[in-house]
Design a protein around this motif. Structure first.
Motif, PDB file in Angstrom:
ATOM      1  N   ASP A  65      38.480  41.039  56.558  1.00  0.00           N
ATOM      2  CA  ASP A  65      39.048  40.195  55.520  1.00  0.00           C
ATOM      3  C   ASP A  65      37.913  39.492  54.784  1.00  0.00           C
ATOM      4  OD1 ASP A  65      40.839  38.877  53.937  1.00  0.00           O
ATOM      5  OD2 ASP A  65      41.195  37.268  55.390  1.00  0.00           O
ATOM      6  N   SER A  66      37.930  39.573  53.458  1.00  0.00           N
ATOM      7  CA  SER A  66      36.867  38.972  52.666  1.00  0.00           C
ATOM      8  C   SER A  66      37.133  37.506  52.361  1.00  0.00           C
ATOM      9  CB  SER A  66      36.697  39.739  51.358  1.00  0.00           C
ATOM     10  OG  SER A  66      37.844  39.553  50.555  1.00  0.00           O
ATOM     11  N   GLY A  67      38.356  37.037  52.594  1.00  0.00           N
ATOM     12  CA  GLY A  67      38.695  35.657  52.283  1.00  0.00           C
ATOM     13  C   GLY A  67      39.047  35.462  50.825  1.00  0.00           C
ATOM     14  N   VAL A  68      39.133  36.538  50.061  1.00  0.00           N
ATOM     15  CA  VAL A  68      39.465  36.463  48.647  1.00  0.00           C
ATOM     16  C   VAL A  68      40.916  36.878  48.475  1.00  0.00           C
ATOM     17  CG1 VAL A  68      38.956  37.391  46.364  1.00  0.00           C
ATOM     18  CG2 VAL A  68      37.105  37.017  47.996  1.00  0.00           C
ATOM     19  N   SER A  69      41.699  36.029  47.823  1.00  0.00           N
ATOM     20  CA  SER A  69      43.082  36.399  47.527  1.00  0.00           C
ATOM     21  C   SER A  69      43.193  36.617  46.022  1.00  0.00           C
ATOM     22  CB  SER A  69      44.049  35.321  47.995  1.00  0.00           C
ATOM     23  OG  SER A  69      43.783  34.111  47.329  1.00  0.00           O
ATOM     24  N   ALA A  70      44.075  37.504  45.647  1.00  0.00           N
ATOM     25  CA  ALA A  70      44.229  37.858  44.247  1.00  0.00           C
ATOM     26  C   ALA A  70      45.706  38.026  43.921  1.00  0.00           C
ATOM     27  CB  ALA A  70      43.461  39.137  43.953  1.00  0.00           C
ATOM     28  N   GLN A  71      45.970  38.168  42.643  1.00  0.00           N
ATOM     29  CA  GLN A  71      47.339  38.369  42.201  1.00  0.00           C
ATOM     30  C   GLN A  71      47.326  39.454  41.139  1.00  0.00           C
ATOM     31  OE1 GLN A  71      49.234  34.872  40.678  1.00  0.00           O
ATOM     32  NE2 GLN A  71      51.143  35.926  40.198  1.00  0.00           N
ATOM     33  N   TYR A  72      48.232  40.425  41.275  1.00  0.00           N
ATOM     34  CA  TYR A  72      48.357  41.493  40.297  1.00  0.00           C
ATOM     35  C   TYR A  72      49.845  41.701  40.022  1.00  0.00           C
ATOM     36  CZ  TYR A  72      47.993  46.025  38.018  1.00  0.00           C
ATOM     37  OH  TYR A  72      48.075  47.059  37.112  1.00  0.00           O
ATOM     38  N   ARG A  73      50.244  41.524  38.765  1.00  0.00           N
ATOM     39  CA  ARG A  73      51.635  41.678  38.321  1.00  0.00           C
ATOM     40  C   ARG A  73      52.595  40.868  39.193  1.00  0.00           C
ATOM     41  NH1 ARG A  73      52.754  47.696  35.935  1.00  0.00           N
ATOM     42  NH2 ARG A  73      51.045  47.657  34.443  1.00  0.00           N
ATOM     43  N   GLY A  74      52.172  39.653  39.511  1.00  0.00           N
ATOM     44  CA  GLY A  74      53.029  38.755  40.257  1.00  0.00           C
ATOM     45  C   GLY A  74      52.971  38.926  41.768  1.00  0.00           C
ATOM     46  N   GLN A  75      52.251  39.917  42.250  1.00  0.00           N
ATOM     47  CA  GLN A  75      52.165  40.150  43.699  1.00  0.00           C
ATOM     48  C   GLN A  75      50.848  39.594  44.221  1.00  0.00           C
ATOM     49  OE1 GLN A  75      54.547  41.601  45.689  1.00  0.00           O
ATOM     50  NE2 GLN A  75      55.856  41.584  43.856  1.00  0.00           N
TER      51      GLN A  75
END
Length: 140
Positions: free
Chosen positions: A21-31
């Motif tokens: 786990d890189s510890g980076v969270s992201a969002q793509y098209r609401g997910q």
């Protein structure tokens, strides 16, 4: 999962991959999702005796490179006596030409310095004469 390719059916079995786990969270098209990277799996490097531009070196399984000082024939390495392989004729000729070119170059520099010294003496420029004589000693 059962798949088919050009009429041939097969069972897909993905290979498991260790993810970090890189510890980076992201969002793509609401997910929302977290970014994970595959764990690095070291691949052993091949060991080999190599040569680049006349310099012989050896690689290890860890990927390190070590220079090899003398070239030894592989068949003779196992015996008590090792015989150095002579350089190819083309390489010997190139070395002789390089040495000759360097000698001619130095001689030309010396001749030009002698000429400049004579001109400085004729003009009576003692500081230039002193500098040229110091330079001549560098090429002596």
């Amino acid at each position: 999962m059962r798949l088919s390719y050009r009429g041939a059916h097969y069972q897909h079995q993905p290979t498991p991959v260790d993810l970090i786990d890189s510890g980076v969270s992201a969002q793509y098209r609401g997910q929302h999702y977290t970014v994970a990277y595959p764990r690095h799996i070291p691949v052993p490097q091949p060991t080999a005796n190599l040569k680049y531009r006349g310099a012989t070196y050896q690689t290890t399984k860890a990927g390190r490179v070590y220079p090899v000082s003398a070239t030894v024939h592989p068949e003779m390495a196992a015996t008590d006596r090792a015989v150095a392989i002579p350089l190819p004729l083309k390489t010997q000729l190139r070395q002789r030409q390089t040495n000759e070119v360097a000698r001619v170059h130095l001689e030309t520099i010396r001749q030009r310095l002698h000429h400049r010294i004579e001109v400085a003496k004729a003009k009576g420029d003692s500081t230039l004469l002193h500098e040229l004589e110091k330079e001549l000693h560098l090429f002596a």
